[in-house]
Motif scaffolding. Structure first.
Motif, mmCIF file in Angstrom:
data_model
loop_
_atom_site.group_PDB
_atom_site.id
_atom_site.type_symbol
_atom_site.label_atom_id
_atom_site.label_comp_id
_atom_site.label_asym_id
_atom_site.label_seq_id
_atom_site.Cartn_x
_atom_site.Cartn_y
_atom_site.Cartn_z
ATOM 1 N N ALA A 1 33.977 9.789 -32.759
ATOM 2 C CA ALA A 1 35.143 9.483 -31.932
ATOM 3 C C ALA A 1 35.810 10.761 -31.437
ATOM 4 N N ARG A 2 35.952 11.733 -32.321
ATOM 5 C CA ARG A 2 36.572 13.003 -31.918
ATOM 6 C C ARG A 2 35.744 13.693 -30.841
ATOM 7 N N ALA A 3 34.420 13.661 -31.001
ATOM 8 C CA ALA A 3 33.547 14.329 -30.038
ATOM 9 C C ALA A 3 33.650 13.673 -28.660
ATOM 10 N N LEU A 4 33.665 12.352 -28.635
ATOM 11 C CA LEU A 4 33.772 11.652 -27.352
ATOM 12 C C LEU A 4 35.125 11.906 -26.698
ATOM 13 N N ASN A 5 36.184 11.895 -27.493
ATOM 14 C CA ASN A 5 37.515 12.147 -26.932
ATOM 15 C C ASN A 5 37.654 13.585 -26.448
ATOM 16 N N ALA A 6 37.040 14.520 -27.173
ATOM 17 C CA ALA A 6 37.079 15.916 -26.742
ATOM 18 C C ALA A 6 36.308 16.094 -25.442
ATOM 19 N N GLU A 7 35.159 15.422 -25.342
ATOM 20 C CA GLU A 7 34.381 15.482 -24.107
ATOM 21 C C GLU A 7 35.182 14.903 -22.950
ATOM 22 N N TRP A 8 35.850 13.758 -23.219
ATOM 23 C CA TRP A 8 36.630 13.135 -22.156
ATOM 24 C C TRP A 8 37.805 14.008 -21.731
ATOM 25 N N ALA A 9 38.400 14.711 -22.662
ATOM 26 C CA ALA A 9 39.524 15.587 -22.325
ATOM 27 C C ALA A 9 39.107 16.629 -21.294
ATOM 28 N N GLN A 10 37.845 17.041 -21.343
ATOM 29 C CA GLN A 10 37.354 18.006 -20.356
ATOM 30 C C GLN A 10 36.908 17.323 -19.066
ATOM 31 N N MET A 11 36.460 16.068 -19.188
ATOM 32 C CA MET A 11 35.924 15.352 -18.017
ATOM 33 C C MET A 11 37.007 14.732 -17.146
ATOM 34 N N GLN A 12 38.140 14.382 -17.739
ATOM 35 C CA GLN A 12 39.084 13.515 -17.037
ATOM 36 C C GLN A 12 39.660 14.124 -15.768
ATOM 37 N N HIS A 13 39.647 15.436 -15.665
ATOM 38 C CA HIS A 13 40.196 16.077 -14.461
ATOM 39 C C HIS A 13 39.129 16.289 -13.386
ATOM 40 N N ARG A 14 37.893 15.903 -13.691
ATOM 41 C CA ARG A 14 36.818 16.077 -12.720
ATOM 42 C C ARG A 14 37.029 15.130 -11.539
ATOM 43 N N ALA A 15 36.777 15.631 -10.340
ATOM 44 C CA ALA A 15 36.897 14.795 -9.145
ATOM 45 C C ALA A 15 35.806 13.732 -9.158
ATOM 46 N N VAL A 16 36.135 12.566 -8.657
ATOM 47 C CA VAL A 16 35.130 11.506 -8.592
ATOM 48 C C VAL A 16 34.032 11.923 -7.619
ATOM 49 N N PRO A 17 32.792 11.467 -7.825
ATOM 50 C CA PRO A 17 31.701 11.820 -6.906
ATOM 51 C C PRO A 17 32.016 11.397 -5.477
ATOM 52 N N ALA A 18 31.346 12.034 -4.536
ATOM 53 C CA ALA A 18 31.635 11.811 -3.115
ATOM 54 C C ALA A 18 31.403 10.371 -2.687
ATOM 55 N N ASP A 19 30.461 9.681 -3.350
ATOM 56 C CA ASP A 19 30.175 8.306 -2.932
ATOM 57 C C ASP A 19 31.036 7.278 -3.652
ATOM 58 N N TRP A 20 31.961 7.742 -4.505
ATOM 59 C CA TRP A 20 32.916 6.833 -5.115
ATOM 60 C C TRP A 20 34.108 6.677 -4.175
ATOM 61 N N PRO A 21 34.861 5.590 -4.306
ATOM 62 C CA PRO A 21 36.096 5.481 -3.515
ATOM 63 C C PRO A 21 37.002 6.678 -3.788
ATOM 64 N N GLN A 22 37.560 7.262 -2.769
ATOM 65 C CA GLN A 22 38.308 8.512 -2.921
ATOM 66 C C GLN A 22 39.710 8.329 -3.487
ATOM 67 N N HIS A 23 40.098 7.090 -3.726
ATOM 68 C CA HIS A 23 41.364 6.867 -4.431
ATOM 69 C C HIS A 23 41.101 5.877 -5.551
ATOM 70 N N PRO A 24 41.283 6.259 -6.787
ATOM 71 C CA PRO A 24 41.855 7.538 -7.239
ATOM 72 C C PRO A 24 40.867 8.698 -7.113
ATOM 73 N N ARG A 25 41.383 9.897 -7.318
ATOM 74 C CA ARG A 25 40.606 11.091 -7.034
ATOM 75 C C ARG A 25 39.938 11.707 -8.252
ATOM 76 N N SER A 26 40.421 11.417 -9.471
ATOM 77 C CA SER A 26 39.829 12.005 -10.663
ATOM 78 C C SER A 26 39.344 10.913 -11.609
ATOM 79 N N LEU A 27 38.458 11.299 -12.533
ATOM 80 C CA LEU A 27 37.953 10.335 -13.507
ATOM 81 C C LEU A 27 39.084 9.803 -14.380
ATOM 82 N N GLY A 28 40.052 10.665 -14.698
ATOM 83 C CA GLY A 28 41.193 10.223 -15.490
ATOM 84 C C GLY A 28 41.990 9.142 -14.778
ATOM 85 N N GLU A 29 42.133 9.275 -13.461
ATOM 86 C CA GLU A 29 42.855 8.264 -12.688
ATOM 87 C C GLU A 29 42.068 6.959 -12.617
#
Length: 216
Positions: free
Chosen positions: A9-37
């Motif tokens: 659980a800690r490892a997955l949450n730590a990974e997500w903490a780094q991933m959540q600010h990543r911009a969504v891929p170009a072919d995803w809907p542009q709103h929201p703009r980040s994985l966290g959103e």
């Protein structure tokens, strides 16, 4: 929760903490703009957001599946914490399989609850079922002319067929020749859990026996 489950659980949450600010891929809907959103948006319209992510995951976009897994992680942790037999790793592995096969057209509502219940049902489905494969089939590949149990288990781990806990149980019994209660003492788990993990692992490995021998 076991120490290994807590670490997962800690490892997955730590990974997500780094991933959540990543911009969504170009072919995803542009709103929201980040994985966290995207994750936060699940609370507002869960079935619509989860359904879209599942469609992308089914098309091969594993990043979309990772967002769904993060959304369900808290519920999976609770299930594992109440489960005296299975680890969080068991729930995570089964949940990942459910994501790929979820029947979205037939069950478009209550997706999160359905996924959690499907995962729990899958995790527990093997407990009472007798293994259709004789464990000796796995052990037989450890003859001097073959790659040996350790080699087979390393190959299975590389191929993603086994996790560390499952491999340790198999090696204790088939590599070291320990009885279930001896392996349980060595691994600091119950004998029933040793037997269950080994039976489940053998069922998973049996269809890949030939490939494992070639890869080992």
């Amino acid at each position: 929760m076991t120490a290994s489950s807590d670490a997962s659980a800690r490892a997955l949450n730590a990974e997500w903490a780094q991933m959540q600010h990543r911009a969504v891929p170009a072919d995803w809907p542009q709103h929201p703009r980040s994985l966290g959103e995207v994750l936060a948006g699940i609370a507002d319209d869960p079935d619509a957001v989860l359904g879209g992510l599942l469609l992308r995951n089914a098309a091969g976009d594993r990043l979309a599946g990772r967002v769904v897994l993060q959304a369900l992680l808290g519920k999976l942790v609770l299930l594992a914490a109440r489960d005296p037999v299975h680890s969080l790793g068991d729930y995570l592995a089964e949940c990942w399989l459910r994501l790929a096969s979820y029947p979205l057209r037939r069950r478009p509502r209550r997706i999160a609850a359905n996924l959690v219940l499907d995962t729990r049902r899958a995790v527990w489905s093997d407990v009472a079922a007798p293994p259709p494969v004789d464990p000796a089939r796995l052990e037989s590949h450890g003859e001097p002319s073959g790659p040996g149990v350790a080699g087979l288990l390393r190959a299975a781990t590389r191929l993603g067929l086994l996790d560390r806990e499952a491999g340790a149980c198999l090696f204790a019994v088939y590599g070291l020749g320990l009885r279930s209660h001896e392996a349980a003492h060595h691994l600091r788990i119950s004998a029933d859990l040793v037997r269950w993990r080994n039976a489940r692992s053998i069922r998973r490995l049996a269809p890949h026996a030939r490939s494992l021998v070639e890869v080992a």
